[in-house]
Design an enzyme around this catalytic site. Structure first.
Site, PDB file in Angstrom:
ATOM      1  N   ASP A  56       0.835  -1.298  -0.118  1.00  0.00           N
ATOM      2  CA  ASP A  56      -0.068  -0.019  -0.037  1.00  0.00           C
ATOM      3  C   ASP A  56       0.879   1.094  -0.042  1.00  0.00           C
ATOM      4  O   ASP A  56       1.957   1.112   0.691  1.00  0.00           O
ATOM      5  CB  ASP A  56      -1.085  -0.002   1.170  1.00  0.00           C
ATOM      6  CG  ASP A  56      -2.029   0.972   1.354  1.00  0.00           C
ATOM      7  OD1 ASP A  56      -1.686   2.284   1.029  1.00  0.00           O
ATOM      8  OD2 ASP A  56      -3.165   0.505   1.143  1.00  0.00           O
ATOM      9  N   LEU A  78       1.774   4.487 -10.526  1.00  0.00           N
ATOM     10  CA  LEU A  78       0.699   4.915 -11.078  1.00  0.00           C
ATOM     11  C   LEU A  78      -0.750   4.721  -9.849  1.00  0.00           C
ATOM     12  O   LEU A  78      -1.921   5.238 -10.239  1.00  0.00           O
ATOM     13  CB  LEU A  78       0.309   3.902 -11.980  1.00  0.00           C
ATOM     14  CG  LEU A  78       0.955   3.635 -12.919  1.00  0.00           C
ATOM     15  CD1 LEU A  78       0.362   2.740 -14.308  1.00  0.00           C
ATOM     16  CD2 LEU A  78       1.459   4.899 -13.762  1.00  0.00           C
ATOM     17  N   SER A 127      -0.652  14.913 -13.166  1.00  0.00           N
ATOM     18  CA  SER A 127      -2.082  15.017 -13.830  1.00  0.00           C
ATOM     19  C   SER A 127      -2.321  16.485 -14.499  1.00  0.00           C
ATOM     20  O   SER A 127      -1.922  17.430 -13.903  1.00  0.00           O
ATOM     21  CB  SER A 127      -3.157  14.779 -12.955  1.00  0.00           C
ATOM     22  OG  SER A 127      -4.605  15.220 -13.302  1.00  0.00           O
ATOM     23  N   GLU A 129      -4.977  18.097 -13.904  1.00  0.00           N
ATOM     24  CA  GLU A 129      -5.926  18.373 -12.841  1.00  0.00           C
ATOM     25  C   GLU A 129      -4.971  19.265 -12.297  1.00  0.00           C
ATOM     26  O   GLU A 129      -5.544  20.205 -11.424  1.00  0.00           O
ATOM     27  CB  GLU A 129      -6.457  17.175 -11.944  1.00  0.00           C
ATOM     28  CG  GLU A 129      -7.397  17.637 -10.970  1.00  0.00           C
ATOM     29  CD  GLU A 129      -8.580  18.301 -11.474  1.00  0.00           C
ATOM     30  OE1 GLU A 129      -9.174  17.873 -12.765  1.00  0.00           O
ATOM     31  OE2 GLU A 129      -9.553  18.644 -10.674  1.00  0.00           O
ATOM     32  N   TYR A 151      -7.692  16.402  -4.751  1.00  0.00           N
ATOM     33  CA  TYR A 151      -6.811  15.554  -5.440  1.00  0.00           C
ATOM     34  C   TYR A 151      -5.719  16.352  -6.330  1.00  0.00           C
ATOM     35  O   TYR A 151      -4.679  15.727  -6.478  1.00  0.00           O
ATOM     36  CB  TYR A 151      -7.825  14.779  -6.758  1.00  0.00           C
ATOM     37  CG  TYR A 151      -7.226  14.114  -7.877  1.00  0.00           C
ATOM     38  CD1 TYR A 151      -6.598  12.833  -7.586  1.00  0.00           C
ATOM     39  CD2 TYR A 151      -7.067  14.805  -9.030  1.00  0.00           C
ATOM     40  CE1 TYR A 151      -6.054  12.044  -8.745  1.00  0.00           C
ATOM     41  CE2 TYR A 151      -6.335  13.917  -9.979  1.00  0.00           C
ATOM     42  CZ  TYR A 151      -5.556  12.692  -9.919  1.00  0.00           C
ATOM     43  OH  TYR A 151      -5.216  12.140 -10.984  1.00  0.00           O
TER      44      TYR A 151
HETATM   45  P1  NAP Z   1      -7.353   4.237 -11.417  1.00  0.00           P
HETATM   46  O1  NAP Z   1      -8.112   3.227 -12.663  1.00  0.00           O
HETATM   47  O2  NAP Z   1      -8.340   4.812 -10.658  1.00  0.00           O
HETATM   48  O3  NAP Z   1      -6.485   3.467 -10.629  1.00  0.00           O
HETATM   49  C1  NAP Z   1      -5.666   3.480  -9.565  1.00  0.00           C
HETATM   50  C2  NAP Z   1      -5.153   2.642  -8.846  1.00  0.00           C
HETATM   51  O4  NAP Z   1      -4.481   2.994  -7.747  1.00  0.00           O
HETATM   52  C3  NAP Z   1      -5.781   1.334  -8.668  1.00  0.00           C
HETATM   53  O5  NAP Z   1      -5.019   0.200  -8.935  1.00  0.00           O
HETATM   54  C4  NAP Z   1      -5.868   1.181  -7.318  1.00  0.00           C
HETATM   55  O6  NAP Z   1      -5.882   0.147  -6.665  1.00  0.00           O
HETATM   56  C5  NAP Z   1      -4.486   2.018  -6.914  1.00  0.00           C
HETATM   57  N1  NAP Z   1      -4.749   2.465  -5.484  1.00  0.00           N
HETATM   58  C6  NAP Z   1      -5.406   3.242  -4.595  1.00  0.00           C
HETATM   59  N2  NAP Z   1      -5.077   3.471  -3.326  1.00  0.00           N
HETATM   60  C7  NAP Z   1      -3.834   2.812  -3.389  1.00  0.00           C
HETATM   61  C8  NAP Z   1      -3.093   2.712  -2.285  1.00  0.00           C
HETATM   62  N3  NAP Z   1      -3.259   3.030  -0.948  1.00  0.00           N
HETATM   63  N4  NAP Z   1      -1.826   1.853  -2.384  1.00  0.00           N
HETATM   64  C9  NAP Z   1      -1.699   1.416  -3.550  1.00  0.00           C
HETATM   65  N5  NAP Z   1      -2.154   1.637  -4.719  1.00  0.00           N
HETATM   66  C10 NAP Z   1      -3.510   2.169  -4.581  1.00  0.00           C
HETATM   67  O7  NAP Z   1      -6.667   5.186 -12.367  1.00  0.00           O
HETATM   68  P2  NAP Z   1      -5.885   5.346 -13.667  1.00  0.00           P
HETATM   69  O8  NAP Z   1      -6.931   6.178 -14.666  1.00  0.00           O
HETATM   70  O9  NAP Z   1      -5.485   3.947 -14.162  1.00  0.00           O
HETATM   71  O10 NAP Z   1      -4.680   6.428 -13.486  1.00  0.00           O
HETATM   72  C11 NAP Z   1      -3.296   5.969 -12.932  1.00  0.00           C
HETATM   73  C12 NAP Z   1      -2.582   6.934 -12.380  1.00  0.00           C
HETATM   74  O11 NAP Z   1      -2.589   8.278 -13.278  1.00  0.00           O
HETATM   75  C13 NAP Z   1      -3.296   7.559 -11.265  1.00  0.00           C
HETATM   76  O12 NAP Z   1      -2.286   8.056 -10.336  1.00  0.00           O
HETATM   77  C14 NAP Z   1      -3.865   8.844 -11.812  1.00  0.00           C
HETATM   78  O13 NAP Z   1      -4.381   9.805 -10.753  1.00  0.00           O
HETATM   79  C15 NAP Z   1      -3.128   9.267 -12.669  1.00  0.00           C
HETATM   80  N6  NAP Z   1      -3.846  10.029 -13.847  1.00  0.00           N
HETATM   81  C16 NAP Z   1      -4.791   9.476 -14.449  1.00  0.00           C
HETATM   82  C17 NAP Z   1      -5.360  10.181 -15.526  1.00  0.00           C
HETATM   83  C18 NAP Z   1      -6.403   9.575 -16.455  1.00  0.00           C
HETATM   84  O14 NAP Z   1      -7.222  10.488 -17.180  1.00  0.00           O
HETATM   85  N7  NAP Z   1      -6.659   8.518 -16.357  1.00  0.00           N
HETATM   86  C19 NAP Z   1      -4.856  11.390 -15.948  1.00  0.00           C
HETATM   87  C20 NAP Z   1      -3.684  11.825 -15.189  1.00  0.00           C
HETATM   88  C21 NAP Z   1      -3.272  11.208 -14.188  1.00  0.00           C
HETATM   89  P3  NAP Z   1      -7.510  -0.484  -6.172  1.00  0.00           P
HETATM   90  O15 NAP Z   1      -7.891  -1.357  -7.437  1.00  0.00           O
HETATM   91  O16 NAP Z   1      -6.931  -1.393  -4.957  1.00  0.00           O
HETATM   92  O17 NAP Z   1      -8.173   0.556  -5.636  1.00  0.00           O
HETATM   93  O1  F7E Z   2     -14.965  14.328 -14.953  1.00  0.00           O
HETATM   94  C1  F7E Z   2     -17.712  16.511 -15.453  1.00  0.00           C
HETATM   95  C2  F7E Z   2     -16.924  16.793 -14.450  1.00  0.00           C
HETATM   96  O2  F7E Z   2     -14.662  12.608 -13.317  1.00  0.00           O
HETATM   97  C3  F7E Z   2     -14.789  15.070 -16.089  1.00  0.00           C
HETATM   98  C4  F7E Z   2      -9.220  11.572 -13.604  1.00  0.00           C
HETATM   99  O3  F7E Z   2      -8.603  10.515 -14.309  1.00  0.00           O
HETATM  100  O4  F7E Z   2      -8.831  13.332 -15.376  1.00  0.00           O
HETATM  101  C5  F7E Z   2      -9.862  12.651 -14.649  1.00  0.00           C
HETATM  102  O5  F7E Z   2     -10.579  13.591 -13.833  1.00  0.00           O
HETATM  103  C6  F7E Z   2     -15.629  16.310 -16.238  1.00  0.00           C
HETATM  104  C7  F7E Z   2     -15.739  17.131 -14.948  1.00  0.00           C
HETATM  105  O6  F7E Z   2     -12.832  13.473 -14.848  1.00  0.00           O
HETATM  106  C8  F7E Z   2     -20.607  14.273 -14.618  1.00  0.00           C
HETATM  107  O7  F7E Z   2     -17.675  18.044 -13.666  1.00  0.00           O
HETATM  108  C9  F7E Z   2     -20.397  16.141 -15.657  1.00  0.00           C
HETATM  109  O8  F7E Z   2     -15.593  18.571 -15.438  1.00  0.00           O
HETATM  110  O9  F7E Z   2     -14.417  11.923 -15.897  1.00  0.00           O
HETATM  111  P1  F7E Z   2     -14.446  12.809 -14.987  1.00  0.00           P
HETATM  112  P2  F7E Z   2     -11.772  14.417 -14.275  1.00  0.00           P
HETATM  113  O10 F7E Z   2     -12.374  15.179 -13.185  1.00  0.00           O
HETATM  114  O11 F7E Z   2     -11.400  15.403 -15.442  1.00  0.00           O
HETATM  115  C10 F7E Z   2      -7.833  13.603 -14.655  1.00  0.00           C
HETATM  116  C11 F7E Z   2      -6.665  14.124 -15.719  1.00  0.00           C
HETATM  117  C12 F7E Z   2      -7.207  12.973 -13.510  1.00  0.00           C
HETATM  118  O12 F7E Z   2      -6.001  13.015 -13.169  1.00  0.00           O
HETATM  119  C13 F7E Z   2      -8.159  12.155 -12.742  1.00  0.00           C
HETATM  120  O13 F7E Z   2      -7.452  11.014 -12.047  1.00  0.00           O
HETATM  121  O14 F7E Z   2     -16.956  15.653 -16.470  1.00  0.00           O
HETATM  122  N1  F7E Z   2     -19.294  15.523 -15.219  1.00  0.00           N
HETATM  123  N2  F7E Z   2     -21.406  15.175 -15.218  1.00  0.00           N
HETATM  124  C14 F7E Z   2     -18.942  14.672 -14.830  1.00  0.00           C
HETATM  125  N3  F7E Z   2     -18.146  13.841 -14.026  1.00  0.00           N
HETATM  126  C15 F7E Z   2     -18.391  12.682 -13.370  1.00  0.00           C
HETATM  127  N4  F7E Z   2     -17.435  11.817 -13.207  1.00  0.00           N
HETATM  128  N5  F7E Z   2     -19.620  12.181 -13.414  1.00  0.00           N
HETATM  129  C16 F7E Z   2     -20.637  12.904 -13.764  1.00  0.00           C
HETATM  130  O15 F7E Z   2     -22.028  12.554 -13.805  1.00  0.00           O
END
Ligand code: NAP
Ligand code: F7E
Length: 330
Positions: A56, A78, A127, A129, A151
């Site tokens: 963890d 990740l 990210s 974000e 976040y």
């Molecule tokens: P994801 O599907 O939400 O996966 C997150 C992973 O983190 C899961 O394997 C989760 O494991 C693990 N995790 C949560 N809490 C933990 C802990 N305490 N110790 C160890 N592992 C833990 O996210 P993703 O979309 O693959 O993204 C991968 C990474 O890129 C993340 O850091 C995310 O914040 C970052 N990111 C994502 C995006 C995007 O658009 N996808 C964009 C920018 C950055 P469990 O299954 O056990 O919960």
């Molecule tokens: O929201 C709007 C919401 O939750 C996108 C993560 O991977 O990307 C992700 O974060 C947008 C927002 O992604 C709903 O308000 C409207 O503006 O799909 P999302 P996120 O917040 O952009 C970044 C880069 C990361 O790093 C994060 O880990 O969509 N929105 N209606 C909604 N969003 C959700 N979830 N659900 C709704 O019903």
């Protein structure tokens, strides 16, 4: 054979990255939390070649044990609590995992290799974000960070800690500032997958409509399979650095809905979508659009899946998945 450790192996990116590294001949270890993680089976079925170790990010000794067991050349961090909306309700645990978890990973690496800071190359999942209330359009590696969620704040901490360890100790530690990336493996809580699952179910008569929040927010959406390739490329560079990874296009949630519904032949969808204020956020990120020129020129990386193709492949996947569920239910 090169060796890699991936935290977040059960997540969307963890699975794609493991597939990529296995195909390149790596020995791959995945750090997975919990003694009975419900996603263990998914990982074992999707990437059977991965060796799983439990640990963890909030428990530094478990990260150290994973490093000892895997003896990696590359460590991809990740793991995170990654759902932005959840981070307001659970700000402390988000800070502990998504922020301080990065410090734990970096410190574990120092303890693992005290005399050779470059022994293990480190990737931090930063990210877009972090740009939050954007200060330049488009956003580059130089754009001032202005996070809008717990976040985002936690990611800023992890981002600067990664830079600080690179500068302080000479570690090969890189940060990928990844813009939103999606796939059929995206968690259903994120807006893209929520929409594609709902559209599939509506088209099959399994659901009446969908409740959403702000439809005007704009995101730079790419395909997760492309983005893990960029992570790997960063760690193959002689020098560690930070890179924006993006498609350089922005689209609203409304545009995503438009394309998703048209994929199943529904042109008039306005009566199928309702506004639910509980899906709006205390502070919204209104506009994200990246400029990945640096990654494109230095890493030779480029996205291969455009926005309409991304929406289409996600909807098609979800229609097939929902049809299988219908058949199984009889
Ligand atoms: P994801 O599907 O939400 O996966 C997150 C992973 O983190 C899961 O394997 C989760 O494991 C693990 N995790 C949560 N809490 C933990 C802990 N305490 N110790 C160890 N592992 C833990 O996210 P993703 O979309 O693959 O993204 C991968 C990474 O890129 C993340 O850091 C995310 O914040 C970052 N990111 C994502 C995006 C995007 O658009 N996808 C964009 C920018 C950055 P469990 O299954 O056990 O919960
Ligand atoms: O929201 C709007 C919401 O939750 C996108 C993560 O991977 O990307 C992700 O974060 C947008 C927002 O992604 C709903 O308000 C409207 O503006 O799909 P999302 P996120 O917040 O952009 C970044 C880069 C990361 O790093 C994060 O880990 O969509 N929105 N209606 C909604 N969003 C959700 N979830 N659900 C709704 O019903």
């Amino acid at each position: 054979m090169p060796r890699a450790l991936i935290s977040g192996i059960t997540g969307q990116d963890g699975l794609y990255l493991a597939e990529l590294l296995l195909a390149k001949g790596y020995v791959v270890y995945g750090l997975m939390r919990g003694q009975n993680n419900p996603k263990r089976e998914l990982v074992e079925q999707t990437v059977p070649g991965v060796h799983l170790v439990t640990g963890d990010l909030t428990d530094i000794s478990s990260i150290l044990r994973a490093l000892e067991a895997s003896q990696p050349d590359e460590f991809y961090n990740l793991g995170a609590i990654s759902f932005v909306a959840y981070s307001w309700e659970n700000a402390r645990i988000t800070s502990d995992v998504t922020g301080l978890g990065v410090l734990n990973a970096l410190e574990a690496l120092r303890l693992f290799s005290p005399t050779d800071p470059k022994r293990v190359r480190f990737y931090q999942a930063s990210s877009s974000e972090m740009f939050g209330k954007v200060q330049t359009v488009p956003q580059t590696e130089e754009t001032l960070l202005w996070p809008r969620s717990p976040y985002g704040v936690a990611k800023v901490y992890g981002h600067y800690m990664t830079i600080n360890y690179r500068e302080s100790y000479g570690m090969h530690a890189s940060s990928g500032i990844l813009f939103n990336h999606e796939s059929p493996r995206r968690g259903p809580e994120f807006v893209t997958r929520k929409i594609t699952q709902a559209v599939a179910r509506i088209s099959l008569g399994m659901q009446d409509g969908i409740m959403l929040g702000n439809l005007e927010a704009r995101r730079d959406w790419g395909f997760a399979g492309d983005y893990v390739e960029a992570m790997w490329r960063m760690l193959q560079m002689d020098e560690a650095d930070d890179y924006v990874i993006s498609t350089n296009e922005t689209h609203s949630i409304r545009e995503f809905l438009e394309l998703a519904f048209s994929e199943v032949g529904i042109d008039d969808w306005s009566h199928l979508v309702s506004f639910d204020p509980s899906f709006t956020r205390p502070a919204e990120v209104d506009l994200l659009i990246g400029d990945s020129t640096k990654a494109q020129s230095r890493l030779g990386w480029a996205p291969t899946v455009d926005f309409p193709t991304l929406v289409s492949l996600m909807v098609k996947h979800d229609v097939e998945e929902q049809e299988r569920l219908l058949v199984r239910a009889g």
